[in-house]
Write an enzyme that holds these catalytic residues in place. Structure first.
Site, PDB file in Angstrom:
ATOM      1  N   CYS A 177      13.333  10.282   8.824  1.00 12.40           N
ATOM      2  CA  CYS A 177      13.324   9.806  10.211  1.00 12.40           C
ATOM      3  C   CYS A 177      14.722   9.756  10.810  1.00 12.40           C
ATOM      4  CB  CYS A 177      12.651   8.440  10.306  1.00 12.40           C
ATOM      5  SG  CYS A 177      13.457   7.141   9.359  1.00 12.40           S
TER       6      CYS A 177
ATOM      7  N   GLU B 205       9.025   0.773  11.572  1.00 13.50           N
ATOM      8  CA  GLU B 205      10.085   1.788  11.510  1.00 13.50           C
ATOM      9  C   GLU B 205       9.401   3.125  11.740  1.00 13.50           C
ATOM     10  OE1 GLU B 205      13.455   3.734   8.567  1.00 13.50           O
ATOM     11  OE2 GLU B 205      12.040   2.273   7.778  1.00 13.50           O
TER      12      GLU B 205
ATOM     13  N   GLU C  59       9.625  15.033  17.049  1.00 16.94           N
ATOM     14  CA  GLU C  59      10.022  14.949  15.641  1.00 16.94           C
ATOM     15  C   GLU C  59       9.180  15.926  14.830  1.00 16.94           C
ATOM     16  OE1 GLU C  59      10.968  11.482  12.407  1.00 16.94           O
ATOM     17  OE2 GLU C  59       9.033  11.374  13.434  1.00 16.94           O
TER      18      GLU C  59
ATOM     19  N   LYS D  11       0.859  -1.179   0.000  1.00 20.06           N
ATOM     20  CA  LYS D  11       0.000   0.000   0.000  1.00 20.06           C
ATOM     21  C   LYS D  11       0.896   1.231   0.000  1.00 20.06           C
ATOM     22  CE  LYS D  11      -1.812   2.748   2.936  1.00 20.06           C
ATOM     23  NZ  LYS D  11      -1.858   4.023   2.150  1.00 20.06           N
TER      24      LYS D  11
END
Length: 419
Positions: free
Chosen positions: A305, A271, A402, A196
């Site tokens: 990331c 992740e 973040e 996806k």
């Protein structure tokens, strides 16, 4: 659909033809109609590139059936040499269409061309690497101690077997590269896959789907279901016919996937986000450290990331480092990824831009000192200046959370000349 504007930069005829084509779902070796539709936009201009059909729970169910049929049938009966040959063939097809794959990630994601070109080349290398790894999948045999009571011996061995049907949910920040990072090892291990792509960046994964068909993979080995995370992604996470789910994205979504996976205790690989530190010691060569530290934050617009966004600088070199970083940020060229001069592209969307600007404004209100950037550019597209703050405290959201944008927090540290 709007005309296709690329800030005056041309695209290859193959890319133009792809954007003008119909984009469906790949299920069971064929392109099939979806139950919905989404517009795909160029984040550097805000204008529509094309539209893709989408699916939800019903389409995921069809893809699971096709993947299970392929796993139990032709894929499991193939020799390792045959699977190796298929993957090498896919790598060669990707090489032939490298310009298409590169330009789709530039247009769809906004990344600068030098990044997109490198990631496409790396994707080909990854396919070839895992094609070779197929030949090295092996178990072990160990000599166990004899049973004390009966003096009989036993044979103890391990055999590595594929997990089965794997659902893979791909993020928008490096679409093709992350898809290959998930797809290549799964295929090498003998699994079948339901991919996806992100609803923000589905195009390069859809182009990859056609290359999988052209390479001759059996029907159902690779399936692609475009769609929203709350629909197609949630259906993949919860589906009882999926043996493993692999997800790259936000921590909040990762938690929901873990909860959904409990239904059939499927294996889960996540992740998630990060807030990586960079430490600069007083003996650092600043001519190398300044561009290295700057690009650690601003690479891929900070939508990474692994971005090094928390900078801990020794007091002895803090001021010189900050001055150099500010100069570097001020000299960076922001623009369309098709422009070879572009060093930083746009944020992925208006919504994400607003989120990043919220952090920038919040840092100023919290008492941090702005030394570079800090604004959204007054031009079409989602461009945010490379931004640097100093005088940052550990309790600030700028330091703790973040941001996923081009925003750097510099801590002066507590180092002294004699320390």
């Amino acid at each position: 659909m709007s005309a296709l504007p690329f800030d005056g930069h041309a695209i290859a005829p193959e890319t133009q033809a792809f954007l003008a084509s119909t984009h469906q779902l790949l299920i069971g070796g064929a392109w099939v109609e979806g139950s919905g539709e989404l517009a795909v936009t160029d984040p550097a201009t805000g204008l529509e590139l094309t539209r893709v059909q989408t699916g939800g729970a019903a389409e995921v169910d069809r893809a699971v059936i096709a993947a299970r049929r392929a796993f139990d049938g032709p894929w499991s009966r193939m020799t390792v040499a045959e699977r190796t040959a298929l993957m090498h063939r896919l790598a060669r097809i990707m090489e032939q269409h490298a310009t298409l794959l590169t330009q789709l990630d530039i247009l769809d994601n906004g990344m600068p061309g030098f990044i997109a070109g490198l990631t496409t080349a790396n994707c080909v290398e990854m396919i070839d690497y895992y094609a070779g790894a197929i030949m090295r999948i092996e178990g072990t045999t160990t000599a166990p101690p004899r049973h004390i009571a009966t003096e009989t011996e036993a044979l103890t061995y391990t055999l590595r077997e594929p997990v089965g049907v794997v659902g893979q949910i791909v993020p928008w920040n490096v679409p093709l590269s992350t898809a290959i990072l998930k797809l290549a090892p799964a295929l090498a291990a003998g699994c079948t896959v339901i991919l996806k792509p992100s609803e923000e960046t589905p195009l390069s994964v859809l182009a990859l789907g056609q290359m999988v068909l052209d390479a001759g993979f059996p029907a159902g080995v690779v399936n692609i279901v475009n769609g929203l995370g709350a629909e197609a992604g949630a259906a993949i996470a919860a589906h009882p016919g999926i043996d493993k789910v692999s997800f790259t994205g936000s921590t909040a979504t990762g938690r929901r996937i873990v909860s959904a996976a409990l239904g059939n205790l499927k294996k889960v690989s996540l992740e998630l986000g990060g807030k990586s530190p960079v430490v600069i010691m007083p003996d650092a060569d600043l001519s190398l450290a300044i561009p290295g530290v700057a690009m650690a934050t601003f690479f891929l617009q900070g939508q990474n990331c692994m971005a090094g966004t928390r900078i801990f600088a020794h007091a002895d070199i803090h001021d010189e480092l900050v001055a150099g970083l500010a100069a570097f940020a001020g000299a960076m060229t922001l623009g369309h990824g098709l422009d070879p001069a572009t060093m930083q592209g746009p944020m992925i969307s208006d919504a994400h831009t607003a989120k990043v600007m919220g952090y920038i404004e919040g840092a100023r209100e919290s008492g941090a000192t702005l030394v570079a950037g800090g604004a959204r550019l007054d031009r079409p597209g989602n461009f945010v200046q490379p931004t640097i703050y100093t005088d940052c405290r550990p309790d600030m959201a700028l330091v703790r959370e973040e941001i996923f944008g081009p925003v750097m927090a510099v801590d002066p540290g507590t180092g002294a000349t004699d320390g």
